[in-house]
Design a protein around this motif. Structure first.
Motif, PDB file in Angstrom:
ATOM      1  N   VAL A 462       0.836  -1.202   0.000  1.00 37.78           N
ATOM      2  CA  VAL A 462       0.000   0.000   0.000  1.00 37.78           C
ATOM      3  C   VAL A 462       0.867   1.247   0.000  1.00 37.78           C
ATOM      4  N   SER A 463       1.923   1.237   0.809  1.00 35.71           N
ATOM      5  CA  SER A 463       2.814   2.390   0.878  1.00 35.71           C
ATOM      6  C   SER A 463       3.496   2.656  -0.460  1.00 35.71           C
ATOM      7  N   ALA A 465       2.274   2.164  -3.289  1.00 31.36           N
ATOM      8  CA  ALA A 465       1.286   2.677  -4.243  1.00 31.36           C
ATOM      9  C   ALA A 465       0.846   4.095  -3.918  1.00 31.36           C
ATOM     10  N   ILE A 466       1.283   4.653  -2.788  1.00 33.66           N
ATOM     11  CA  ILE A 466       0.850   5.990  -2.394  1.00 33.66           C
ATOM     12  C   ILE A 466       1.289   7.040  -3.414  1.00 33.66           C
ATOM     13  N   ALA A 467       2.524   6.933  -3.892  1.00 39.23           N
ATOM     14  CA  ALA A 467       3.068   7.977  -4.769  1.00 39.23           C
ATOM     15  C   ALA A 467       2.226   8.157  -6.027  1.00 39.23           C
ATOM     16  N   VAL A 468       1.927   7.074  -6.729  1.00 40.16           N
ATOM     17  CA  VAL A 468       1.115   7.213  -7.940  1.00 40.16           C
ATOM     18  C   VAL A 468      -0.319   7.588  -7.589  1.00 40.16           C
ATOM     19  N   SER A 469      -0.776   7.209  -6.402  1.00 46.34           N
ATOM     20  CA  SER A 469      -2.145   7.543  -5.997  1.00 46.34           C
ATOM     21  C   SER A 469      -2.328   9.032  -5.762  1.00 46.34           C
ATOM     22  N   THR A 470      -1.251   9.754  -5.435  1.00 47.99           N
ATOM     23  CA  THR A 470      -1.380  11.204  -5.279  1.00 47.99           C
ATOM     24  C   THR A 470      -1.769  11.865  -6.593  1.00 47.99           C
ATOM     25  N   PHE A 471      -1.434  11.228  -7.711  1.00 45.87           N
ATOM     26  CA  PHE A 471      -1.840  11.752  -9.023  1.00 45.87           C
ATOM     27  C   PHE A 471      -3.220  11.232  -9.411  1.00 45.87           C
ATOM     28  N   LEU A 472      -3.468   9.958  -9.179  1.00 47.58           N
ATOM     29  CA  LEU A 472      -4.775   9.396  -9.510  1.00 47.58           C
ATOM     30  C   LEU A 472      -5.891  10.055  -8.706  1.00 47.58           C
ATOM     31  N   ALA A 473      -5.552  10.621  -7.549  1.00 47.00           N
ATOM     32  CA  ALA A 473      -6.562  11.287  -6.724  1.00 47.00           C
ATOM     33  C   ALA A 473      -7.203  12.462  -7.435  1.00 47.00           C
ATOM     34  N   GLN A 474      -6.545  13.000  -8.474  1.00 46.45           N
ATOM     35  CA  GLN A 474      -7.125  14.124  -9.215  1.00 46.45           C
ATOM     36  C   GLN A 474      -8.345  13.719 -10.023  1.00 46.45           C
ATOM     37  N   LEU A 475      -8.611  12.434 -10.121  1.00 44.56           N
ATOM     38  CA  LEU A 475      -9.833  11.977 -10.777  1.00 44.56           C
ATOM     39  C   LEU A 475     -11.067  12.251  -9.928  1.00 44.56           C
ATOM     40  N   VAL A 476     -10.852  12.609  -8.666  1.00 42.88           N
ATOM     41  CA  VAL A 476     -11.942  12.904  -7.733  1.00 42.88           C
ATOM     42  C   VAL A 476     -11.790  14.363  -7.272  1.00 42.88           C
ATOM     43  N   PRO A 477     -12.834  15.181  -7.314  1.00 42.60           N
ATOM     44  CA  PRO A 477     -12.724  16.593  -6.895  1.00 42.60           C
ATOM     45  C   PRO A 477     -12.665  16.741  -5.374  1.00 42.60           C
ATOM     46  N   TRP A 478     -11.610  16.245  -4.761  1.00 39.53           N
ATOM     47  CA  TRP A 478     -11.490  16.259  -3.303  1.00 39.53           C
ATOM     48  C   TRP A 478     -11.444  17.672  -2.737  1.00 39.53           C
ATOM     49  N   TRP A 479     -10.973  18.642  -3.528  1.00 40.02           N
ATOM     50  CA  TRP A 479     -10.819  20.010  -3.037  1.00 40.02           C
ATOM     51  C   TRP A 479     -12.160  20.698  -2.779  1.00 40.02           C
ATOM     52  N   PRO A 484     -11.142  19.316   3.104  1.00 34.61           N
ATOM     53  CA  PRO A 484     -10.222  18.946   2.021  1.00 34.61           C
ATOM     54  C   PRO A 484      -9.025  18.124   2.476  1.00 34.61           C
ATOM     55  N   MET A 485      -8.453  18.441   3.639  1.00 34.90           N
ATOM     56  CA  MET A 485      -7.286  17.686   4.096  1.00 34.90           C
ATOM     57  C   MET A 485      -7.641  16.221   4.307  1.00 34.90           C
ATOM     58  N   ALA A 486      -8.723  15.978   5.005  1.00 36.45           N
ATOM     59  CA  ALA A 486      -9.162  14.596   5.198  1.00 36.45           C
ATOM     60  C   ALA A 486      -9.561  13.961   3.866  1.00 36.45           C
ATOM     61  N   ALA A 487     -10.165  14.752   2.989  1.00 35.24           N
ATOM     62  CA  ALA A 487     -10.628  14.220   1.705  1.00 35.24           C
ATOM     63  C   ALA A 487      -9.467  13.760   0.842  1.00 35.24           C
ATOM     64  N   VAL A 488      -8.398  14.547   0.796  1.00 40.84           N
ATOM     65  CA  VAL A 488      -7.274  14.156  -0.058  1.00 40.84           C
ATOM     66  C   VAL A 488      -6.573  12.930   0.508  1.00 40.84           C
ATOM     67  N   ILE A 489      -6.463  12.828   1.822  1.00 35.90           N
ATOM     68  CA  ILE A 489      -5.820  11.659   2.420  1.00 35.90           C
ATOM     69  C   ILE A 489      -6.651  10.401   2.169  1.00 35.90           C
ATOM     70  N   GLY A 494      -7.517   5.475  -0.682  1.00 38.45           N
ATOM     71  CA  GLY A 494      -8.454   4.630  -1.410  1.00 38.45           C
ATOM     72  C   GLY A 494      -7.850   4.083  -2.684  1.00 38.45           C
ATOM     73  N   PHE A 495      -7.206   4.956  -3.474  1.00 36.47           N
ATOM     74  CA  PHE A 495      -6.565   4.480  -4.704  1.00 36.47           C
ATOM     75  C   PHE A 495      -5.423   3.521  -4.390  1.00 36.47           C
ATOM     76  N   ALA A 496      -4.651   3.814  -3.345  1.00 31.40           N
ATOM     77  CA  ALA A 496      -3.534   2.942  -2.992  1.00 31.40           C
ATOM     78  C   ALA A 496      -4.030   1.558  -2.586  1.00 31.40           C
ATOM     79  N   CYS A 497      -5.137   1.499  -1.858  1.00 29.88           N
ATOM     80  CA  CYS A 497      -5.687   0.202  -1.455  1.00 29.88           C
ATOM     81  C   CYS A 497      -6.227  -0.570  -2.652  1.00 29.88           C
TER      82      CYS A 497
END
Length: 804
Positions: A462-463, A465-479, A484-489, A494-497
């Motif tokens: 899981v750890s 996969a975190i790096a690439v998940s920081t980019f894949l997270a842009q598929l979701v409007p977390w901002w 927002p802080m909890a949403a981005v984490i 979620g993507f990493a899992c």
């Protein structure tokens, strides 16, 4: 007794000897080692074995051929476009509204701005210039001077001030007070802008230039600080028909902000919501007055005989409106609107603007405003103008309200990103270090037994996969979510899992390199696909681009490069191990050279990665990996050859990019021009200073790098309670891992030395490499029989007869 591994794709450990001896390179034995068999040829003759130098040359040439495949074909189909006659606008009107944001627009309060959006193209504008000391904002004077120079500019002083009123001259024009001081200050900045470029070019082409307002005078002045015609407001200017370039200032927001008093720290007091709404309404009325006074098409005076402008029949007026500067303590994205004839000849359609400087729909830079005005005037921009002309995307049928809402959301994302990035990295670094400490206890002390090892493997995947998940997270409007802080984490986790779930979903989960290969392959292919389709996942990502700062807008950012290169090399290592275990060593080398060459090429190709410093580092990393995979040894000479090949490759790409028309070049071709102009050392010095600053100033990433390396070499690579070193066992079961890990580390080290992000590159590369290596090592411990001495048994009873 632990069973030996039976999974497919695994090399069995040696029957004798200490597990983990593969961690120390040995001279190949003539008849027993796989590497010796691979390099001798079909007959095993020592005379036919290539030397280390020839092997290195072969690998390097192969990588170069794979990387430059298609280079000449892509650029060779003509690098200069034919000159096509086009209809130019009769005049260009530049309206600057410092501080105007998309959230300020309203159909009732700002009807003129709302009408402009419905009649032309729109975008968010990154207004990065030279900021005051210790502040990241663009002051109004800096914004206007950036328009004047077409390059980031600034003004001396620690705060923001309003532009000074021009002084009348005897010839009926005006001059900017303190112009020499402004020019001298900007000559000392890292960007060295030439103030007055826009005004000089227009006046030199025989066009009449007018400025309305003190800020507009800064933008319209020539290199000596003179303006042919200056007026305090649009009514005083009179008839607009004679002018080819008119620059207008609507400074109501700037005056309301700067005139509202200062905080004890010397920062202007923030405007209230009501004050801001009133200032925006006044600015809208100024814009409306300008639009109402524009002459109808074909009303311009016939160009005089001394005019050097290559003008065809006039086709009306082009209006370029920009937010130019900040009017708050935090930087923002601002409004950019274009209406009227475009550089392509047709009118700007309703929809979104873009520029080759950003390659992002609905995003342009303030330097692009200068380049657009110059292009619309039919003039050629000098090399010092770094922007690119605004272009239209496909016409949009969406309502004006939808366009305004989307662009306002882009600014919201940038603001939220600035708020969460610092805390995110603090949490990210703390959690990584804590995980390394707990994993060290589980491996070194053996606490928790096999269950602890299983948990460590899962968390490690899981750890990784975190790096690439920081980019894949842009598929979701977390901002846009309430927290927002909890949403981005949560989104990143979620993507990493999900990625980890894929890594453990198939039969490959039993192989030491199975989960590693899946996560690394997803990392490599996801980022490769992203740059091939516009780098949209990197915009406003916590590890990607921040459009407000305007450092870069497309291609591989330095952090994305670190993640991509480490993922690529480790994915190739896993793939090669799978092929080699099936007796396909030649195919394994071919696949690694082919995909490795493609990956390096994509990193540097202007239409995709456009990464200058990353290519030599990446090519060295891939070359080291392939050399070790082929059974060779790495030496300084081989490293030098690979590095030289990388420099030649990116140099060839940059020169090919430079041969294209100036308005189509990326920063790669622009750097070649800077070399020819003698400005390269300025750029290199600025990058080197940034690299030192990031490395020294970002202590958290420096600490993470040191902890990750210490964990790798002091925990994984040393014997533990489980027997031989965990890393040694992984090497014994999957020898390709050693080649991949060393290649990834070499790439990260050279990338650290060659890029302005400094320590961020090895920190993020290790974030991928170390957890995935840990997962492979833990699996190797589970698959290998323990080598620690067992508990002494009770001595057997003697069978000898008792002594007499």
């Amino acid at each position: 007794m632990a069973s030996t591994p039976r999974g497919r794709g695994l090399a069995r450990p040696a029957a004798t000897g200490t597990p983990g001896t593969a961690t120390r390179p040995r001279r190949p034995r003539p008849t027993t080692t796989a590497s010796a068999v691979a390099v001798r040829g079909s007959h095993g003759s020592k005379r036919n074995r290539p030397t280390g130098f020839s092997r290195t040359a072969l690998v390097t040439v192969s990588l170069l051929l794979a990387a430059v495949c298609g280079l000449l074909g892509a650029f060779g189909a003509g690098t200069a476009s034919a000159s096509v006659a086009r209809v130019l606008p009769e005049r260009v009107v530049v309206i600057g509204v410092p501080g105007l944001e998309w959230g300020d627009l309203d159909p009732e309060r700002t009807p003129n701005l709302w009408r402009l959006v419905g009649e032309g193209g729109s975008a968010s504008m990154s207004t990065r210039a030279v900021p005051p000391p210790d502040r990241g904002i663009t002051c109004p004077v800096a914004g206007w001077l950036t328009v004047s120079a077409g390059q980031r500019a600034g003004a001396p002083g620690a705060g923001c001030a309003l532009p000074r009123t021009p002084e009348a001259t005897s010839d009926g024009g005006a001059s900017v007070p303190g112009w020499d001081e402004l020019s001298a200050f900007n000559a000392t900045t890292a960007y060295r802008p030439v103030l007055g470029q826009l005004g000089r070019l227009a006046a030199g082409a025989g066009l009449k230039v007018a400025a309305v307002g003190p800020g507009a005078a800064l933008a319209a002045a020539d290199t000596s600080g003179k303006i042919a015609k200056y007026a305090a407001n649009i009514e005083e200017l009179g008839e607009l028909s004679p002018y080819g370039l008119i620059v207008v200032e609507a400074d109501d927001l700037a005056r309301a902000w700067i005139g509202g008093g200062l905080t004890p720290d010397g920062v202007p007091v923030a405007m209230t919501a009501q004050t801001r709404r009133e200032a925006v309404a006044r600015a809208d009325r100024v814009v409306g007055a300008v639009l109402d006074r524009l002459p109808p098409p074909h009303a311009a005076a016939t160009p005089t005989s001394e005019s050097t402008r290559p003008q065809e029949a006039g086709s009306g007026t082009t209006v370029l409106l920009g937010g130019l500067a900040d009017t708050s303590a935090a930087p923002h994205l601002h409004v950019a609107i274009a209406r009227g004839p475009s550089p392509g000849g047709g009118p700007y359609p309703r929809g979104y603007l873009t520029a080759t400087s950003t390659r992002q729909d609905g995003l342009v830079a303030n330097t692009d405003l200068t380049a657009t005005a110059i292009d619309l005037l039919g003039l050629r921009a000098p090399n010092g103008v770094v922007g690119r002309a605004w272009q239209s995307q496909e016409p949009s049928g969406e309502p004006v309200a939808a366009t305004v809402r989307r662009l306002a959301d882009d600014d919201l994302a940038s603001q939220v990103l600035r708020e969460v990035r610092g805390p995110f990295f603090a949490v990210f670094v703390a959690v990584q270090i804590l995980f390394y400490l707990l994993a060290a206890v589980a491996i070194r002390r053996g606490w928790g037994g096999s269950r602890a090892l299983t948990a460590v493997q899962v968390v490690a995947v899981v750890s990784g996969a975190i790096a690439v998940s920081t980019f894949l997270a842009q598929l979701v409007p977390w901002w846009s979510l309430p927290a927002p802080m909890a949403a981005v984490i949560v989104t990143i986790l979620g993507f990493a899992c999900v990625i980890a779930g894929v890594a453990f979903a198939g039969p490959w989960r039993t192989h030491p390199l199975g989960p590693l290969t899946v996560v690394a392959a997803i990392t490599s292919t996801a980022l490769l696909a992203d740059v091939m389709t516009g780098s949209v996942l990197q915009v406003n990502a916590v590890t990607g681009y921040e459009p407000v700062t305007g450092g870069r807008f497309y291609g591989f950012s330095n952090i994305a490069f670190a993640v991509y290169s480490a993922g690529t090399i480790l994915a190739l290592a896993g793939t090669a191990q799978w092929l080699i275990s099936r007796g396909r060593r030649g195919l394994a080398l071919a696949v690694c050279v082919a995909y490795g060459g493609l990956a390096v090429f994509a990193d540097g190709w202007p239409a995709w990665g456009a990464d200058f410093g990353g290519v030599p580092a990446f090519l060295v990393g891939v070359a080291v990996f392939v050399i070790l995979l082929a059974g060779g040894r790495v030496s300084p000479v081989k490293l030098g050859l690979a590095g030289l090949a990388g420099v030649l490759l990116i140099g060839s790409i940059a020169v090919a990019d430079w041969r294209r028309p100036a308005d189509q070049r990326t920063h790669l071709g622009a750097f070649v021009q800077q070399v020819l102009d003698g400005e390269a050392w300025t750029v290199v010095g600025r990058k080197f200073g940034a690299m030192i600053g990031v490395t020294v100033g970002n202590w958290s990433l420096s600490l993470l790098t040191l902890v990750a390396l210490a964990f790798l070499f002091l925990v994984l690579d040393r014997p533990s309670r489980w027997g031989a070193s965990a890393l040694g066992r992984a090497y014994a079961l999957s020898p390709a891992l050693r080649a991949g890990l060393i290649g990834a580390l070499a790439c990260a080290l050279i990338g650290f030395l060659m890029n302005d992000s400094g320590i961020a590159i090895p920190a993020m590369a290790l974030t991928v490499a170390v957890p995935l290596t840990l997962a492979a090592s833990v699996r190797a411990l589970a698959l290998s029989p323990p080598s620690t001495p067992g508990r002494s048994s009770t001595p057997a009873a003697s069978t000898a007869p008792p002594a007499p």
